[in-house]
Design a protein around this motif. Structure first.
Motif, PDB file in Angstrom:
ATOM      1  N   THR B 101     -37.958 -66.127  17.213  1.00  0.00           N
ATOM      2  CA  THR B 101     -37.057 -65.355  16.348  1.00  0.00           C
ATOM      3  C   THR B 101     -36.066 -64.577  17.209  1.00  0.00           C
ATOM      4  O   THR B 101     -34.860 -64.564  16.944  1.00  0.00           O
ATOM      5  N   ASN B 104     -33.667 -67.075  18.805  1.00  0.00           N
ATOM      6  CA  ASN B 104     -32.727 -67.629  17.830  1.00  0.00           C
ATOM      7  C   ASN B 104     -31.649 -66.617  17.478  1.00  0.00           C
ATOM      8  O   ASN B 104     -30.477 -66.966  17.332  1.00  0.00           O
ATOM      9  N   ASP B 105     -32.065 -65.357  17.357  1.00  0.00           N
ATOM     10  CA  ASP B 105     -31.079 -64.329  17.023  1.00  0.00           C
ATOM     11  C   ASP B 105     -30.102 -64.081  18.174  1.00  0.00           C
ATOM     12  O   ASP B 105     -29.067 -63.451  17.994  1.00  0.00           O
ATOM     13  N   LYS B 109     -30.297 -72.317  18.963  1.00  0.00           N
ATOM     14  CA  LYS B 109     -30.697 -72.965  17.716  1.00  0.00           C
ATOM     15  C   LYS B 109     -31.760 -74.022  18.007  1.00  0.00           C
ATOM     16  O   LYS B 109     -31.516 -74.961  18.770  1.00  0.00           O
TER      17      LYS B 109
END
Lengths: 145, 167
Positions: B101, B104-105, B109
């Motif tokens: 998480t 990804n942030d 991707k």
């Protein structure tokens, strides 16, 4: 920790469908549901089973994992909400990045909570979702992490 | 392997262990693994595919795994072997889910696959393209190993080499 039993629209018990590919996670969520005074009316280990369980049980709330085999939670949300726009689905996942959350909410999920789940946070979210659904049957979702 | 790929896993393991098992996890050792990784207890593997590619194994010694099963179940009963494996899978899911998480942030991707029990005695090791780092964490409830074998995929690697990516 003790919780006041969840209620909505005078129903004696809120009915839950718990969806997670981990048996362990399902057991824990079921334990929380019971601690909240709810009733587990169905369990599923993937998105495909979740759709058929929803059709069979019409629960008040679905607790839905995202990363699962066969069909992921977000796709299952899309199918369920397409057929049942009133469905109240709360995503419960360890993967909480923005794209995933937005996608789930756009498909019709009402809320998101990241694992590990804090019982009091999940309780508050369910209360909010139930009251929001009662006031506004097709509300858009919010995020809690 | 760049530190910006590793740090989210360290942060996540510390946070998840603290939340679920109620104890701290201190890094005791970090090694680059050139051979095949040998698990020491009960382990689970999660694969990631996309701009970051590879797999991560969370390996708990028997004491830590038993305690994790007890803590996650919230019951004092002695857990069955299946319950212990399930608990380690779920803990792995949480640790890696929280770490990816964060990644990804930051703009990476990729997709995370469901955890699977890592049963083989010998498994993933470093390759020409993928370095493997093994971190040993000590907790009051036992020892936990985190084996990370991930790499940037080609476009990211080019960007990284050109200094485009920053932590």
């Amino acid at each position: 920790m003790e919780f006041k039993p969840l209620t909505c629209d005078g129903k004696p018990k809120i009915r839950f469908l718990v969806v997670d590919d981990s048996i362990f996670a399902r057991k824990n969520l079921c334990r929380l549901v019971q601690a909240f005074g709810g009733e587990v009316v169905g369990e599923a280990g993937d998105g495909v089973a979740a759709i058929s369980q929803y059709d069979a049980t019409h629960p008040d709330i679905v607790l839905m994992d995202i990363t699962m085999p066969k069909m992921e939670g977000i796709e299952a949300v899309e199918h369920i909400v397409h057929d049942h726009p009133e469905a109240c689905i709360v995503m419960v996942s360890s993967v909480g990045y923005q794209d995933n959350i937005l996608s789930a909410l756009q498909k019709g999920a009402r809320h998101f909570i990241q694992k590990p789940v804090k019982p009091e946070a999940l309780y508050e979210i369910i209360q909010y979702v139930l009251s929001d659904a009662a006031a506004q049957p097709q509300a858009t979702g919010d995020v809690h992490s | 392997m760049k530190m910006d790929l590793i740090q989210p896993f360290v942060n996540s393991l510390d946070a998840v262990i603290s939340e679920t098992m109620g104890c701290t996890a201190q890094i005791a050792d970090v090694t680059m693994d050139e051979g095949h990784y040998r698990r020491s207890g009960i382990a689970a593997l999660v694969s990631v595919t996309g701009e970051i590619h590879g797999s991560v194994v969370l390996d708990m010694d028997n004491q830590a795994a038993q305690q994790a099963a007890t803590d996650l179940a919230g019951a004092p009963d002695t857990p069955t072997e299946d319950a212990v494996r399930e608990a380690v899978c779920e803990l792995t899911n949480m640790v890696i889910g929280n770490a990816v998480t964060q990644l990804n942030d930051r703009g990476f991707k990729f997709k995370v696959h469901p955890p699977e029990v890592y049963a083989t005695e010998e498994g993933q090791g470093g390759t020409k393209e993928t370095e493997t780092i093994v971190m040993r964490f000590e907790t009051p409830k036992g020892t936990i190993y985190l084996n990370i074998a991930i790499r940037y995929n080609s476009r990211r690697a080019r960007d990284s080499a050109a200094g485009v990516l920053t932590a």
